[in-house]
Design an enzyme around this catalytic site. Structure first.
Site, PDB file in Angstrom:
ATOM      1  N   GLN A  53      23.952 -36.034 -27.251  1.00  0.00           N
ATOM      2  CA  GLN A  53      23.969 -34.678 -26.699  1.00  0.00           C
ATOM      3  C   GLN A  53      23.246 -33.700 -27.618  1.00  0.00           C
ATOM      4  OE1 GLN A  53      27.488 -31.932 -26.483  1.00  0.00           O
ATOM      5  NE2 GLN A  53      27.340 -32.341 -24.286  1.00  0.00           N
ATOM      6  N   CYS A  83      29.343 -25.190 -24.499  1.00  0.00           N
ATOM      7  CA  CYS A  83      30.113 -24.911 -25.722  1.00  0.00           C
ATOM      8  C   CYS A  83      30.472 -23.418 -25.815  1.00  0.00           C
ATOM      9  CB  CYS A  83      29.314 -25.352 -26.947  1.00  0.00           C
ATOM     10  SG  CYS A  83      30.205 -25.006 -28.471  1.00  0.00           S
ATOM     11  N   ASN A 184      35.209 -32.383 -14.947  1.00  0.00           N
ATOM     12  CA  ASN A 184      35.855 -32.461 -16.278  1.00  0.00           C
ATOM     13  C   ASN A 184      36.789 -31.275 -16.468  1.00  0.00           C
ATOM     14  OD1 ASN A 184      34.898 -31.149 -19.359  1.00  0.00           O
ATOM     15  ND2 ASN A 184      36.095 -33.039 -19.288  1.00  0.00           N
ATOM     16  N   GLY A 185      37.827 -31.520 -17.250  1.00  0.00           N
ATOM     17  CA  GLY A 185      38.757 -30.454 -17.637  1.00  0.00           C
ATOM     18  C   GLY A 185      40.174 -30.727 -17.188  1.00  0.00           C
ATOM     19  N   GLY A 208      38.134 -35.614 -21.848  1.00  0.00           N
ATOM     20  CA  GLY A 208      37.986 -35.030 -23.181  1.00  0.00           C
ATOM     21  C   GLY A 208      39.248 -35.326 -23.966  1.00  0.00           C
ATOM     22  N   ARG A 209      40.082 -34.303 -24.129  1.00  0.00           N
ATOM     23  CA  ARG A 209      41.275 -34.440 -24.970  1.00  0.00           C
ATOM     24  C   ARG A 209      42.262 -35.471 -24.434  1.00  0.00           C
ATOM     25  NH1 ARG A 209      42.602 -28.398 -24.401  1.00  0.00           N
ATOM     26  NH2 ARG A 209      41.829 -29.032 -22.345  1.00  0.00           N
TER      27      ARG A 209
HETATM   28  C1  LIG Z   1      37.451 -29.864 -30.634  1.00  0.00           C
HETATM   29  C2  LIG Z   1      36.565 -29.994 -29.414  1.00  0.00           C
HETATM   30  C3  LIG Z   1      35.235 -30.304 -29.598  1.00  0.00           C
HETATM   31  C4  LIG Z   1      34.381 -30.438 -28.491  1.00  0.00           C
HETATM   32  N1  LIG Z   1      33.059 -30.759 -28.675  1.00  0.00           N
HETATM   33  C5  LIG Z   1      32.258 -30.929 -27.593  1.00  0.00           C
HETATM   34  C6  LIG Z   1      30.889 -31.317 -27.735  1.00  0.00           C
HETATM   35  O1  LIG Z   1      30.381 -31.497 -28.847  1.00  0.00           O
HETATM   36  N2  LIG Z   1      30.172 -31.488 -26.600  1.00  0.00           N
HETATM   37  C7  LIG Z   1      30.705 -31.296 -25.351  1.00  0.00           C
HETATM   38  O2  LIG Z   1      30.012 -31.468 -24.353  1.00  0.00           O
HETATM   39  N3  LIG Z   1      31.970 -30.922 -25.193  1.00  0.00           N
HETATM   40  C8  LIG Z   1      32.749 -30.726 -26.276  1.00  0.00           C
HETATM   41  N4  LIG Z   1      34.052 -30.346 -26.096  1.00  0.00           N
HETATM   42  C9  LIG Z   1      34.556 -30.093 -24.725  1.00  0.00           C
HETATM   43  C10 LIG Z   1      35.114 -31.358 -24.113  1.00  0.00           C
HETATM   44  O3  LIG Z   1      34.106 -32.346 -23.997  1.00  0.00           O
HETATM   45  C11 LIG Z   1      35.651 -31.087 -22.702  1.00  0.00           C
HETATM   46  O4  LIG Z   1      34.614 -30.614 -21.885  1.00  0.00           O
HETATM   47  C12 LIG Z   1      36.764 -30.052 -22.709  1.00  0.00           C
HETATM   48  O5  LIG Z   1      37.685 -30.285 -23.752  1.00  0.00           O
HETATM   49  C13 LIG Z   1      37.508 -30.055 -21.371  1.00  0.00           C
HETATM   50  O6  LIG Z   1      37.969 -31.338 -21.052  1.00  0.00           O
HETATM   51  P1  LIG Z   1      39.486 -31.793 -21.392  1.00  0.00           P
HETATM   52  O7  LIG Z   1      40.371 -30.723 -20.777  1.00  0.00           O
HETATM   53  O8  LIG Z   1      39.581 -33.142 -20.756  1.00  0.00           O
HETATM   54  O9  LIG Z   1      39.606 -31.799 -22.873  1.00  0.00           O
HETATM   55  C14 LIG Z   1      34.894 -30.206 -27.185  1.00  0.00           C
HETATM   56  C15 LIG Z   1      36.250 -29.898 -27.015  1.00  0.00           C
HETATM   57  C16 LIG Z   1      37.082 -29.785 -28.111  1.00  0.00           C
HETATM   58  C17 LIG Z   1      38.542 -29.426 -27.885  1.00  0.00           C
END
Ligand SMILES: Cc1cc2nc3c(=O)[nH]c(=O)nc-3n(C[C@H](O)[C@H](O)[C@H](O)COP(=O)(O)O)c2cc1C
Length: 311
Positions: A53, A83, A184-185, A208-209
């Site tokens: 990315q 971001c 996503n999310g 993600g998380r």
């Molecule tokens: C600590 C942290 C770092 C992240 N870094 C990136 C990143 O480098 N690139 C990206 O596309 N998303 C990044 N995200 C976003 C996640 O990929 C994702 O889109 C976001 O957390 C929502 O999805 P979730 O609710 O499943 O976590 C980051 C999220 C967190 C919490």
């Protein structure tokens, strides 16, 4: 983490954290640092492809770096338009670009043109910066510029990471676009997966998380999607994986070697109460050996449904 999670299974692809591009071409080592999988053909040891990315606002600089990443074997390039970090946004990158959809288009066009047409160029966006009023316009421009796929984190930058995620908003793009769309999310469980797909009308998701809170969440979801029985990973097996993460920490100075384990425990405690207890017992420890001693595997732990190959 990508190595460990893809060994457990359920993932068809991973994306690296972003490599932030300003106005110059990065030296070789930074590509390998961001995406160590470039040493193994752009795949995790379990064979899952990894896209690298890039984040930035300069179409030309992004294109140059994308070309270099592909020359090192990146299996795809993902562009970050989501971001929310202040430093990133104040330099015009990440979700700040959603205020200027034409710039988003120029970036996708430039990167698309710079790499072999066989290499996927994908994009990740939020619904918008302050609101979702330009979501559809931006998503359309991303498609017209030649993106292979679009992943939508169903929140605005203003929403930060606060629940809920507005999966139903993604449906607008699903109805208007022809390229594959990934929602996503806030997908933390099989139930969330079902709701996200139903609300967005997408069949593909990005974790993600949630992936960190339940290491086999992708297996749980894939089994549910295929109407297969699946027994979620018990804590005793998670401990085995936690130990494997600790093994990889030997590359760090002893003072910091336990940090990733502690960080992961803060996510795991959402899926496993035992992780909360373990976190409490290691959070003040600074010595790696002391932390490792606490993350001991129970004697009777077995990998009931999947053997993890040794690292
Ligand atoms: C600590 C942290 C770092 C992240 N870094 C990136 C990143 O480098 N690139 C990206 O596309 N998303 C990044 N995200 C976003 C996640 O990929 C994702 O889109 C976001 O957390 C929502 O999805 P979730 O609710 O499943 O976590 C980051 C999220 C967190 C919490």
């Amino acid at each position: 983490m990508r190595d460990l999670l893809t060994r457990i299974g359920g993932y068809s692809r991973c994306v690296t954290e972003f490599l932030r591009v300003t106005d110059h071409l990065y030296p070789d080592r930074l590509f390998f640092q961001c995406c160590p999988e470039l040493h193994t053909g752009g795949h995790t040891p379990a064979g899952t492809p990894v896209y690298l990315q890039l984040l930035g606002s300069d179409p030309h600089a992004l294109a140059l770096n994308a070309k270099k990443a592909v020359s090192f074997g990146a299996t795809g390039i993902d562009l970050n338009f989501g971001c929310p970090a202040k430093t990133v946004n104040s330099h015009g990158g990440g979700s700040a670009l959603l205020r200027t959809p034409n710039r988003v288009r120029d970036i996708v066009l430039s990167v698309r043109d710079s790499v072999d047409p066989a290499i996927p160029v994908t994009a990740k966006m939020r619904l918008g910066f302050n609101d979702a009023s330009r979501f559809l316009e931006t998503a359309r421009l991303i498609e017209q510029a030649g993106a292979t796929e679009l992943c939508v984190h169903a929140r605005t930058r203003q929403d930060g990471y606060r629940p809920p995620a507005h999966w139903n908003e993604v449906k607008l793009a699903r109805q208007a676009l022809n390229i594959p769309l990934i929602v996503n999310g806030e997908i933390w469980s099989v139930e969330n997966f079902a709701s996200a797909c139903a609300d967005s009308q997408c069949s593909d998701i990005m974790l993600g998380r949630g992936a960190l809170s339940r290491p086999d969440l992708a297996c749980q979801i894939s089994a549910a999607a295929n109407h297969e029985d699946y027994k979620p990973m018990p804590w005793s097996e998670v401990l085995v994986v936690l130990q494997q993460l600790l093994q990889t920490a030997s590359e760090f100075p002893p003072k910091y070697a336990g940090n990733r384990t502690k960080q992961w425990l803060t996510y795991l405690r959402q899926g496993y109460p035992e992780a909360g207890k373990l976190f409490e017992s290691v959070k003040r420890l600074r010595n790696f050996d002391d932390i490792a001693a606490m993350v001991r595997c129970p004697r009777d732990s077995t990998l009931a449904h999947k053997e993890l190959p040794a690292l």
